[in-house]
Design a protein around this motif. Sequence first.
Motif, PDB file in Angstrom:
ATOM      1  N   PRO A 111       0.790  -1.235   0.000  1.00 14.93           N
ATOM      2  CA  PRO A 111       0.000   0.000   0.000  1.00 14.93           C
ATOM      3  C   PRO A 111       0.819   1.280   0.000  1.00 14.93           C
ATOM      4  N   GLY A 112       2.058   1.229   0.502  1.00  8.98           N
ATOM      5  CA  GLY A 112       2.870   2.439   0.512  1.00  8.98           C
ATOM      6  C   GLY A 112       4.009   2.406  -0.478  1.00  8.98           C
ATOM      7  N   ARG A 169      -4.182   1.813  -1.762  1.00 10.68           N
ATOM      8  CA  ARG A 169      -3.924   3.140  -1.224  1.00 10.68           C
ATOM      9  C   ARG A 169      -3.378   4.103  -2.277  1.00 10.68           C
ATOM     10  N   CYS A 170      -2.751   3.600  -3.305  1.00 13.54           N
ATOM     11  CA  CYS A 170      -2.137   4.461  -4.309  1.00 13.54           C
ATOM     12  C   CYS A 170      -3.195   4.986  -5.287  1.00 13.54           C
ATOM     13  N   GLY A 198     -10.237   3.134  -0.256  1.00 15.04           N
ATOM     14  CA  GLY A 198      -9.005   3.586   0.386  1.00 15.04           C
ATOM     15  C   GLY A 198      -7.976   4.136  -0.574  1.00 15.04           C
ATOM     16  N   ALA A 199      -8.194   4.003  -1.882  1.00 12.61           N
ATOM     17  CA  ALA A 199      -7.230   4.497  -2.863  1.00 12.61           C
ATOM     18  C   ALA A 199      -7.083   6.008  -2.742  1.00 12.61           C
ATOM     19  N   ASP A 200      -5.858   6.488  -2.906  1.00 15.85           N
ATOM     20  CA  ASP A 200      -5.586   7.922  -2.838  1.00 15.85           C
ATOM     21  C   ASP A 200      -6.467   8.690  -3.823  1.00 15.85           C
TER      22      ASP A 200
END
Length: 231
Positions: A111-112, A169-170, A198-200
Amino acid sequence: MIEIVTLCANASRGAVALECEWLGGKGGGAPVIVFLAEGTIDPLGDWPARLVRALGLRGLVCGLSGGAPVRDQARDILPALFDARDIDSRMWIVGYREGGTIALLYAAEHPGGLAGAIVIAPRMFSQSPHAGHLLGVRAAFDPANLRERFACHAPHHEWTIEGELHGLRCPVLAIRDFPDDDGSAAAHIDLLKSHAHGADRLETHTHQGTAEFPPLDPMIRFISAHSPLSR
């Protein structure tokens, strides 16, 4: 130039040989766009090279391991390939169809660790020969419940990545394939939108049949807007 990258065997699989080709050179500090192709890299054609040139980035086109489950490719084979080629974790991943599925799974597992992902006609779940007809009536249902609605029609070997989508997350750009006579492509995108909260950032683009496929302009805009080099 196409090269064969051999990944050593581990406790869960044998050795794996993958086709790879660098675009724009191996060196330099520019971010890498990894393109995931099904089987060999030939079906992608020249559009990855044109995308890389337009953005001034580097590219690595990878032929996926045919026959291996998508989760194994995302959790084992891709990380091993990236380690073997010393690819920085802040890469972009672009995948078409099964490659898009694997890109999403990898992004959810890390995720990061990604700059972003672009998926073209991705598959969120498997489809039986009759799934297209069933999905043609998708508009009558809540997209969040698609899998449950069609579960009674699905054989036991079918799969879904619905649960993993919550880990994204991206930034993600999803491009819907065209033509879409049976509604199935839209159903996959609907499921992604329903579970990737949750995606940016999550953007979708519907391809028009008379235009270039895959469409480069939305990809160029999306990568440019979210690349660390643009900030």
